[in-house]
Write a protein that holds these residues in place. Structure first.
Motif, PDB file in Angstrom:
ATOM      1  N   MET A   1       0.860  -1.182   0.000  1.00 56.29           N
ATOM      2  CA  MET A   1       0.000   0.000   0.000  1.00 56.29           C
ATOM      3  C   MET A   1       0.898   1.234   0.000  1.00 56.29           C
ATOM      4  SD  MET A   1      -2.813   1.197   2.814  1.00 56.29           S
ATOM      5  CE  MET A   1      -3.808  -0.227   2.459  1.00 56.29           C
ATOM      6  N   LYS A   2       0.592   2.204  -0.819  1.00 63.28           N
ATOM      7  CA  LYS A   2       1.416   3.395  -0.902  1.00 63.28           C
ATOM      8  C   LYS A   2       1.298   4.185   0.389  1.00 63.28           C
ATOM      9  CE  LYS A   2       1.365   5.549  -4.725  1.00 63.28           C
ATOM     10  NZ  LYS A   2       0.950   6.377  -5.840  1.00 63.28           N
ATOM     11  N   LYS A   3       2.442   4.640   0.895  1.00 63.97           N
ATOM     12  CA  LYS A   3       2.439   5.359   2.148  1.00 63.97           C
ATOM     13  C   LYS A   3       2.229   6.840   1.879  1.00 63.97           C
ATOM     14  CE  LYS A   3       5.660   1.959   3.954  1.00 63.97           C
ATOM     15  NZ  LYS A   3       5.718   1.145   2.787  1.00 63.97           N
ATOM     16  N   LEU A   4       1.752   7.551   2.906  1.00 62.56           N
ATOM     17  CA  LEU A   4       1.570   8.982   2.791  1.00 62.56           C
ATOM     18  C   LEU A   4       2.852   9.667   3.253  1.00 62.56           C
ATOM     19  CD1 LEU A   4      -2.034   9.286   4.211  1.00 62.56           C
ATOM     20  CD2 LEU A   4      -1.326   9.289   1.830  1.00 62.56           C
ATOM     21  N   PHE A   5       3.132  10.797   2.650  1.00 62.56           N
ATOM     22  CA  PHE A   5       4.375  11.446   2.968  1.00 62.56           C
ATOM     23  C   PHE A   5       4.150  12.872   3.437  1.00 62.56           C
ATOM     24  CE2 PHE A   5       6.215   7.997   0.807  1.00 62.56           C
ATOM     25  CZ  PHE A   5       5.442   7.806  -0.307  1.00 62.56           C
ATOM     26  N   LEU A   6       5.086  13.361   4.243  1.00 62.25           N
ATOM     27  CA  LEU A   6       5.094  14.751   4.670  1.00 62.25           C
ATOM     28  C   LEU A   6       6.258  15.447   3.990  1.00 62.25           C
ATOM     29  CD1 LEU A   6       4.544  14.248   8.505  1.00 62.25           C
ATOM     30  CD2 LEU A   6       2.866  14.999   6.823  1.00 62.25           C
ATOM     31  N   LYS A   7       6.034  16.718   3.597  1.00 58.50           N
ATOM     32  CA  LYS A   7       7.122  17.436   2.958  1.00 58.50           C
ATOM     33  C   LYS A   7       8.248  17.632   3.956  1.00 58.50           C
ATOM     34  CE  LYS A   7       8.439  21.599   0.712  1.00 58.50           C
ATOM     35  NZ  LYS A   7       8.102  22.862   0.206  1.00 58.50           N
ATOM     36  N   SER A   8       9.520  17.634   3.370  1.00 56.34           N
ATOM     37  CA  SER A   8      10.485  17.681   4.405  1.00 56.34           C
ATOM     38  C   SER A   8      11.924  17.983   4.229  1.00 56.34           C
ATOM     39  CB  SER A   8      10.581  16.366   4.980  1.00 56.34           C
ATOM     40  OG  SER A   8      11.165  15.616   3.973  1.00 56.34           O
ATOM     41  N   ILE A   9      12.668  17.734   3.355  1.00 60.39           N
ATOM     42  CA  ILE A   9      14.112  17.774   3.489  1.00 60.39           C
ATOM     43  C   ILE A   9      14.565  19.200   3.802  1.00 60.39           C
ATOM     44  CG2 ILE A   9      16.213  17.265   2.250  1.00 60.39           C
ATOM     45  CD1 ILE A   9      14.588  15.380   0.640  1.00 60.39           C
ATOM     46  N   ILE A  10      15.427  19.364   4.803  1.00 62.99           N
ATOM     47  CA  ILE A  10      15.850  20.704   5.211  1.00 62.99           C
ATOM     48  C   ILE A  10      16.948  21.172   4.263  1.00 62.99           C
ATOM     49  CG2 ILE A  10      16.859  22.061   7.072  1.00 62.99           C
ATOM     50  CD1 ILE A  10      15.692  20.021   9.011  1.00 62.99           C
ATOM     51  N   ALA A  11      16.699  22.281   3.553  1.00 64.69           N
ATOM     52  CA  ALA A  11      17.695  22.790   2.613  1.00 64.69           C
ATOM     53  C   ALA A  11      18.588  23.816   3.284  1.00 64.69           C
ATOM     54  CB  ALA A  11      16.987  23.428   1.420  1.00 64.69           C
ATOM     55  N   LYS A  52       7.405  13.096  -2.200  1.00 64.70           N
ATOM     56  CA  LYS A  52       8.195  13.916  -1.279  1.00 64.70           C
ATOM     57  C   LYS A  52       8.706  13.090  -0.103  1.00 64.70           C
ATOM     58  CE  LYS A  52       5.434  17.956  -2.513  1.00 64.70           C
ATOM     59  NZ  LYS A  52       4.522  19.017  -2.019  1.00 64.70           N
ATOM     60  N   GLY A  53       9.848  13.487   0.411  1.00 63.73           N
ATOM     61  CA  GLY A  53      10.453  12.800   1.533  1.00 63.73           C
ATOM     62  C   GLY A  53       9.919  13.293   2.866  1.00 63.73           C
ATOM     63  N   ASN A  54      10.247  12.567   3.931  1.00 59.26           N
ATOM     64  CA  ASN A  54       9.841  12.991   5.270  1.00 59.26           C
ATOM     65  C   ASN A  54      10.968  13.774   5.936  1.00 59.26           C
ATOM     66  OD1 ASN A  54      11.714  11.124   6.224  1.00 59.26           O
ATOM     67  ND2 ASN A  54      10.186   9.593   6.752  1.00 59.26           N
ATOM     68  N   ALA A  55      10.832  14.058   7.231  1.00 56.74           N
ATOM     69  CA  ALA A  55      11.799  14.891   7.932  1.00 56.74           C
ATOM     70  C   ALA A  55      13.174  14.249   8.036  1.00 56.74           C
ATOM     71  CB  ALA A  55      11.270  15.221   9.323  1.00 56.74           C
ATOM     72  N   ASN A  56      13.251  12.962   7.823  1.00 57.45           N
ATOM     73  CA  ASN A  56      14.527  12.242   7.888  1.00 57.45           C
ATOM     74  C   ASN A  56      15.132  12.001   6.512  1.00 57.45           C
ATOM     75  OD1 ASN A  56      14.504  11.937  10.761  1.00 57.45           O
ATOM     76  ND2 ASN A  56      12.965  10.329  10.528  1.00 57.45           N
ATOM     77  N   ASN A  57      14.631  12.724   5.495  1.00 58.22           N
ATOM     78  CA  ASN A  57      15.142  12.600   4.128  1.00 58.22           C
ATOM     79  C   ASN A  57      14.887  11.209   3.547  1.00 58.22           C
ATOM     80  OD1 ASN A  57      16.192  15.189   4.502  1.00 58.22           O
ATOM     81  ND2 ASN A  57      18.149  14.371   5.220  1.00 58.22           N
ATOM     82  N   ILE A  58      13.795  10.588   3.960  1.00 62.13           N
ATOM     83  CA  ILE A  58      13.446   9.248   3.499  1.00 62.13           C
ATOM     84  C   ILE A  58      12.198   9.321   2.637  1.00 62.13           C
ATOM     85  CG2 ILE A  58      12.624   6.970   4.230  1.00 62.13           C
ATOM     86  CD1 ILE A  58      14.369   7.254   6.712  1.00 62.13           C
ATOM     87  N   VAL A  59      12.220   8.600   1.523  1.00 59.63           N
ATOM     88  CA  VAL A  59      11.058   8.494   0.639  1.00 59.63           C
ATOM     89  C   VAL A  59      10.628   7.032   0.601  1.00 59.63           C
ATOM     90  CG1 VAL A  59      10.199   8.750  -1.714  1.00 59.63           C
ATOM     91  CG2 VAL A  59      11.786  10.436  -0.794  1.00 59.63           C
ATOM     92  N   GLY A  64      10.240  -0.354  -1.777  1.00 56.64           N
ATOM     93  CA  GLY A  64      11.562   0.037  -1.339  1.00 56.64           C
ATOM     94  C   GLY A  64      11.561   1.352  -0.580  1.00 56.64           C
ATOM     95  N   ILE A  65      12.717   1.686  -0.031  1.00 56.94           N
ATOM     96  CA  ILE A  65      12.911   2.902   0.744  1.00 56.94           C
ATOM     97  C   ILE A  65      14.114   3.637   0.184  1.00 56.94           C
ATOM     98  CG2 ILE A  65      13.401   3.843   3.032  1.00 56.94           C
ATOM     99  CD1 ILE A  65      12.179   1.270   4.201  1.00 56.94           C
ATOM    100  N   MET A  66      13.961   4.926  -0.080  1.00 60.04           N
ATOM    101  CA  MET A  66      15.039   5.729  -0.634  1.00 60.04           C
ATOM    102  C   MET A  66      15.513   6.758   0.387  1.00 60.04           C
ATOM    103  SD  MET A  66      14.984   8.430  -3.830  1.00 60.04           S
ATOM    104  CE  MET A  66      14.324   7.196  -4.948  1.00 60.04           C
ATOM    105  N   ASN A  67      16.830   6.842   0.570  1.00 60.06           N
ATOM    106  CA  ASN A  67      17.427   7.898   1.374  1.00 60.06           C
ATOM    107  C   ASN A  67      17.942   8.990   0.453  1.00 60.06           C
ATOM    108  OD1 ASN A  67      17.776   5.403   3.312  1.00 60.06           O
ATOM    109  ND2 ASN A  67      18.050   7.219   4.574  1.00 60.06           N
ATOM    110  N   ILE A  68      17.430  10.195   0.632  1.00 58.70           N
ATOM    111  CA  ILE A  68      17.830  11.319  -0.209  1.00 58.70           C
ATOM    112  C   ILE A  68      19.083  11.971   0.377  1.00 58.70           C
ATOM    113  CG2 ILE A  68      17.162  13.578  -1.088  1.00 58.70           C
ATOM    114  CD1 ILE A  68      14.265  12.647  -0.902  1.00 58.70           C
TER     115      ILE A  68
END
Length: 310
Positions: A1-11, A52-59, A64-68
């Motif tokens: 099931m597709k997960k929901l995401f929160l906007k996040s990566i700190i630039a 979009k990734g979450n606060a931990n830079n994870i998508v 699978g799981i992607m680390n940005i």
């Protein structure tokens, strides 16, 4: 099931810089240039499929799981969704590539150029992989951009010309495992100039794990140019077709027909997507013409393909 995401990566935003003559360039000017680059990229690419990734830079991908990476000098890491083991890592072209400069509202991640503004690298995570965008701003930029894949043991990069045969070359790049089965796909190379016209470009495999995109622009090419190596983890339908081809399930005339139809449809990834999306003879004819109809006929009845494609 597709997960929901929160906007996040700190630039990390640079507040001001000084150029050689001592004139200060404001944060607003830097922001404006970043926005201009991102707008150019997003005008060429589809932003609807960005995840979009979450606060931990994870998508969280479909599988699978992607680390940005927060810096372009760090690799993108893809992990298996079930056991969290690393599937592969991909290093971006690191020359002049620094930290994240800006993230757009759509989710495009822009990395700053630490030396000049001749080119920039951006990233768009998508459900089944990522788009690595090259934004070329002037004829002073490099023409070659290398992506290094840290692959599982005995896996390697192969061209579709090598895998399917030169006469059936789809211009895709495949990652194959030790059993010669395709596990993921890099879509055909493309590049477009500021007027939307195609710029000559192609891939070359430097080693088993390094892929270079060559963009052959000229001095009078309208800039900026956008190019896009697009990596996707192979879907179940494409995977089962690739398994049947690589394992020797098909042979002789049947195998040649299947390769021919895949090439006519634009590649393994596209062919599989069309098969899954078109469930009737009429839909297949409309979606991909007789190439899709004939491919479906050749594949029907093969157990694994039947379960994943039809």
């Amino acid at each position: 099931m597709k997960k929901l995401f929160l906007k996040s990566i700190i630039a990390t935003l640079v507040l001001s810089v000084f150029i050689g003559n001592g004139i200060s360039v404001s944060a607003a000017a830097i922001k404006s240039n970043d926005e201009k680059i991102i707008n150019n990229i997003e005008n060429v690419t589809n932003t609807k499929d960005i995840v979009k990734g979450n606060a931990n830079n994870i998508v969280y991908l479909d599988e699978g799981i992607m680390n940005i990476p927060t810096s372009g000098k760090q690799p993108i890491t893809i992990k298996d969704d079930s056991n969290k083991t690393t599937d592969l890592t991909v290093s971006l072209p690191t020359k002049n590539t620094g930290n994240i400069s800006k993230i757009s509202n759509n989710g495009t991640i822009l990395y700053k150029n630490t030396i000049n503004n001749s080119s920039n690298i951006a990233l768009q995570p998508i459900n089944d992989g990522f788009k690595a965008l090259i934004n070329i701003n002037s004829n002073l930029a490099d023409k070659e951009y290398a992506f290094t894949f840290n692959l599982p043991k005995d896996s390697k990069l192969v061209s579709s010309a090598s895998y399917l045969g030169k006469q059936y070359d789809t211009k895709e790049i495949f990652i194959v495992d030790k059993n010669n089965i395709v596990t993921s796909i890099i879509s055909p190379a493309w590049a477009k100039d500021a007027n939307g016209q195609e710029v000559p470009t192609y891939y070359k495999i430097v080693s088993n794990n390094k892929l270079v995109q060559v963009v052959n622009f000229k001095k009078d090419t309208p800039f900026p140019i956008v190019a896009d190596p697009n990596w996707t983890k192979i879907g179940k339908c494409a995977g089962s077709i690739a398994w049947a081809i690589g394992s020797g399930c098909f042979a002789g005339a049947k195998l040649l027909k299947i390769k021919k139809y895949i090439a006519e449809l634009g590649g393994l990834k596209t062919a599989a997507q069309l098969i899954v999306g078109a469930t009737t003879w009429e839909e297949r004819l409309h979606a991909g013409g007789y190439a899709l109809v004939n491919l479906a006929a050749e594949l029907t009845g093969v157990a694994g393909i039947q379960a994943n494609c039809f």
